[in-house]
Design a protein around this motif. Structure first.
Motif, PDB file in Angstrom:
ATOM      1  N   UNK A 173       0.951  -1.312  -0.169  1.00  0.00           N
ATOM      2  CA  UNK A 173      -0.127  -0.004   0.064  1.00  0.00           C
ATOM      3  C   UNK A 173       0.807   1.074  -0.018  1.00  0.00           C
ATOM      4  N   UNK A 174       0.794   2.035  -1.046  1.00  0.00           N
ATOM      5  CA  UNK A 174       1.549   3.133  -1.194  1.00  0.00           C
ATOM      6  C   UNK A 174       1.010   4.355  -1.472  1.00  0.00           C
ATOM      7  N   UNK A 200      16.824   1.912  -2.697  1.00  0.00           N
ATOM      8  CA  UNK A 200      18.260   2.127  -3.343  1.00  0.00           C
ATOM      9  C   UNK A 200      19.179   2.069  -2.407  1.00  0.00           C
ATOM     10  N   UNK A 201      19.118   1.103  -1.402  1.00  0.00           N
ATOM     11  CA  UNK A 201      19.986   0.868  -0.352  1.00  0.00           C
ATOM     12  C   UNK A 201      21.001   0.290  -0.747  1.00  0.00           C
ATOM     13  N   UNK A 227       9.833   7.173  -5.373  1.00  0.00           N
ATOM     14  CA  UNK A 227       9.937   6.218  -6.244  1.00  0.00           C
ATOM     15  C   UNK A 227       8.688   5.023  -5.984  1.00  0.00           C
ATOM     16  N   UNK A 228       8.448   4.827  -4.904  1.00  0.00           N
ATOM     17  CA  UNK A 228       7.186   3.924  -4.678  1.00  0.00           C
ATOM     18  C   UNK A 228       5.996   4.496  -5.515  1.00  0.00           C
ATOM     19  N   UNK A 229       5.706   5.897  -4.938  1.00  0.00           N
ATOM     20  CA  UNK A 229       4.394   6.413  -5.732  1.00  0.00           C
ATOM     21  C   UNK A 229       4.677   6.382  -7.287  1.00  0.00           C
ATOM     22  N   UNK A 230       5.934   6.522  -7.818  1.00  0.00           N
ATOM     23  CA  UNK A 230       5.830   6.314  -9.167  1.00  0.00           C
ATOM     24  C   UNK A 230       5.689   5.110  -9.745  1.00  0.00           C
ATOM     25  N   UNK A 231       5.971   4.134  -9.082  1.00  0.00           N
ATOM     26  CA  UNK A 231       5.527   2.656  -9.416  1.00  0.00           C
ATOM     27  C   UNK A 231       4.135   2.414  -9.307  1.00  0.00           C
ATOM     28  N   UNK A 232       3.620   3.000  -8.209  1.00  0.00           N
ATOM     29  CA  UNK A 232       1.967   2.941  -8.192  1.00  0.00           C
ATOM     30  C   UNK A 232       1.385   3.962  -9.262  1.00  0.00           C
ATOM     31  N   UNK A 233       1.867   4.896  -9.546  1.00  0.00           N
ATOM     32  CA  UNK A 233       1.172   5.378 -10.794  1.00  0.00           C
ATOM     33  C   UNK A 233       1.385   5.015 -12.039  1.00  0.00           C
ATOM     34  N   UNK A 276      16.802  10.454   1.737  1.00  0.00           N
ATOM     35  CA  UNK A 276      16.263   9.195   1.342  1.00  0.00           C
ATOM     36  C   UNK A 276      14.981   8.621   1.514  1.00  0.00           C
ATOM     37  N   UNK A 277      14.288   9.257   2.760  1.00  0.00           N
ATOM     38  CA  UNK A 277      12.899   8.985   3.061  1.00  0.00           C
ATOM     39  C   UNK A 277      11.967   9.465   1.845  1.00  0.00           C
TER      40      UNK A 277
END
Length: 163
Positions: free
Chosen positions: A55-56, A84-85, A151-157, A144-145
């Motif tokens: 869930x993003x 990206x750790x 990036x997570x929101x970009x994947x969800x988009x 970093x946060x």
């Protein structure tokens, strides 16, 4: 991330069938999650080992994603696309999500490399090594946060995109 109930989590999924949502295992220890230190809620299904959920937050609303893990592991140790750790404490796996709408019903998917146990929120909050005297560790952690969230929101988009 804003706290969510099990019902709110179940109602925010896109690209998942009613049967898949009915079979969904809820996140473990939902009542004890530290929502203030969570940017992405991710968990693996207890009954179906290759299925996981995330869930993003996207534009201040939660977007639920049903993710399927690829059967083959990456040949080399990969980097998580979300956090990206560079000091990954766990493996990274390829997960894919069906697109929303007609594209998803036609079989279109979007894939990404993500930490196997969704440790991304903890990874970006670890104190980075001090590269030089006077380096602002808190600013680096905040960056970093913010990067993880973006990036997570970009994947969800990308999952939400219908074209």
């Amino acid at each position: 991330m804003l706290p969510l109930t099990a019902a709110q989590i179940r109602s925010c999924f896109v690209g998942a069938s009613r049967k898949e949502l009915a079979d969904m295992s809820p996140p473990p220890e939902l009542e004890t999650l530290d929502w203030d230190r969570l940017d992405v809620l991710g968990w693996r299904d207890a009954k179906l080992p290759r299925r996981s959920y995330a869930v993003v937050p996207v534009d201040a609303r939660p977007v639920g994603l049903l993710l399927l893990q690829a059967s083959a592991a990456p040949r080399r140790r990969a980097q998580c696309a979300w956090c990206q750790d560079v000091e990954l404490p766990a493996d990274v796996v390829l997960r894919s999500a069906r697109r929303a709408g007609a594209a998803g019903r036609a079989g279109d998917t979007v894939g990404t490399l993500v930490c196997e146990g969704f440790e991304c929120s903890a990874n970006v909050r670890r104190t980075p090594p001090l590269p030089y005297e006077g380096f602002d560790l808190e600013a680096a952690r905040a960056e970093r946060v913010a990067g993880l969230q973006a990036r997570a929101a970009g994947f969800a988009r990308a999952v939400l995109a219908t074209s």
